[in-house]
Motif scaffolding. Structure first.
Motif, PDB file in Angstrom:
ATOM      1  N   SER A  57     -70.073 -45.015  26.499  1.00 44.77           N
ATOM      2  CA  SER A  57     -69.928 -44.140  27.657  1.00 44.77           C
ATOM      3  C   SER A  57     -68.676 -43.288  27.511  1.00 44.77           C
ATOM      4  O   SER A  57     -67.628 -43.761  27.056  1.00 44.77           O
ATOM      5  N   ILE A  58     -68.798 -42.015  27.889  1.00 44.57           N
ATOM      6  CA  ILE A  58     -67.678 -41.072  27.901  1.00 44.57           C
ATOM      7  C   ILE A  58     -67.600 -40.508  29.314  1.00 44.57           C
ATOM      8  O   ILE A  58     -68.528 -39.824  29.771  1.00 44.57           O
ATOM      9  N   ASP A  59     -66.503 -40.795  30.017  1.00 42.89           N
ATOM     10  CA  ASP A  59     -66.398 -40.442  31.434  1.00 42.89           C
ATOM     11  C   ASP A  59     -65.142 -39.624  31.716  1.00 42.89           C
ATOM     12  O   ASP A  59     -64.092 -39.818  31.092  1.00 42.89           O
ATOM     13  N   TYR A  60     -65.283 -38.744  32.692  1.00 44.94           N
ATOM     14  CA  TYR A  60     -64.141 -38.002  33.231  1.00 44.94           C
ATOM     15  C   TYR A  60     -64.092 -38.267  34.736  1.00 44.94           C
ATOM     16  O   TYR A  60     -65.096 -38.109  35.429  1.00 44.94           O
ATOM     17  N   MET A  61     -62.931 -38.691  35.223  1.00 43.04           N
ATOM     18  CA  MET A  61     -62.781 -38.990  36.641  1.00 43.04           C
ATOM     19  C   MET A  61     -61.629 -38.174  37.222  1.00 43.04           C
ATOM     20  O   MET A  61     -60.538 -38.132  36.653  1.00 43.04           O
TER      21      MET A  61
END
Length: 276
Positions: A226-230
């Motif tokens: 998973s590659i996430d930006y928050m």
């Protein structure tokens, strides 16, 4: 309908929904730029006027940008013997999360912990005072995300969601000789504005966040990347400051400030499918 058939009917209705969902548990790591909003200033904060006078600009006494601007100006104007700026605060984080994809719906609950890894020290030598500056900070959070998931293919998912954000932060700053900032010419700080000799505060906060991410299979039906930006924003209520003033006296008990978590996190994780 007889009451005894109701449980059977519920099972028949729920089973298809469960069948199209996937439950995952994962670990992740990443980066937290400007951890706990330690830069904390504005572009004109810290003596950036042409005449060299100090511009507070709403900055806090723990704001890195404020001290960096003063140190830079003092060294450039030869008002300080030497100095080194503190820099940009970056946090490294790690955590765990639980995810559930159900058709087009997405749910995530996570816990993470970040610690400051850059901008932990600086210095200013002026007027016979050698001030060693030290920063230590950590942050933890529990974001709960509810949103939409779109299957790009059978096991590739793009998702986006938002939800509540709970955070806890700690900050500690020490100055070995705060009076150095009272001896830098036009940008000198008044006695009442000198940094604390030592200061610490810990507070919790509530806020909101937005998560955007992509999940791809590493091992089909078992392991995913998973590659996430928050992006997030949370602010505490008034937090008591503990420590000592520049002259070594205790900080008054009624002295309070706020601590914030806001900005962005970049996350890279591994998810293990435990039920489908």
């Amino acid at each position: 309908m007889k009451v005894k058939y109701i449980p059977l009917l519920l099972i028949l209705l729920v089973q298809p929904a469960v069948a199209i969902g996937s439950l995952q548990v994962g670990i992740f790591g990443g980066f937290y730029p400007d951890i706990n909003n330690l830069s904390g200033g504005v572009s004109g904060d810290g003596g950036d006027r042409a005449d060299g006078t100090v511009v507070r600009g709403g900055g806090r006494r723990d704001a890195i940008q404020f001290f960096d601007n003063l140190i830079q100006q003092a060294v450039a104007a030869n008002q300080a013997d030497k100095g080194s700026t503190i820099g940009d605060p970056l946090g490294a984080l790690w955590g765990i999360d639980l995810r559930y994809h159900w058709n087009v719906l997405f749910f995530r609950m996570a816990m993470d912990y970040a610690t400051q890894v850059t901008a932990t020290s600086g210095s200013l030598e002026a007027g016979g005072f050698n001030d060693k500056i030290a920063y230590s900070s950590w942050a933890a959070s529990i974001p709960i995300t509810i949103g939409l998931s779109h299957a790009l293919s059978e096991f590739f998912h793009f998702y986006m969601g938002f939800g509540p954000y709970y955070g806890i932060s700690h900050l500690k700053v020490t100055h070995s000789a705060p009076d150095a900032f009272a001896n830098i010419g036009p940008t000198s700080l008044a006695t009442t504005d000198l940094p604390y000799k030592s200061m610490s505060m810990t507070g919790d906060m509530l806020g909101v966040h937005l998560l955007i991410g992509l999940q791809v299979p590493l091992y089909e039906k078992k392991l995913f990347l998973s590659i996430d930006y928050m992006t997030f924003q949370a602010r505490s209520d008034g937090v008591r400051l503990r420590g000592t003033n520049a002259d070594g006296t205790p900080i008054p008990a009624n002295r309070i400030d706020v601590i914030t978590q806001k900005g962005s996190k970049i996350l890279l994780g591994l998810q293990y499918l435990i039920k489908m």
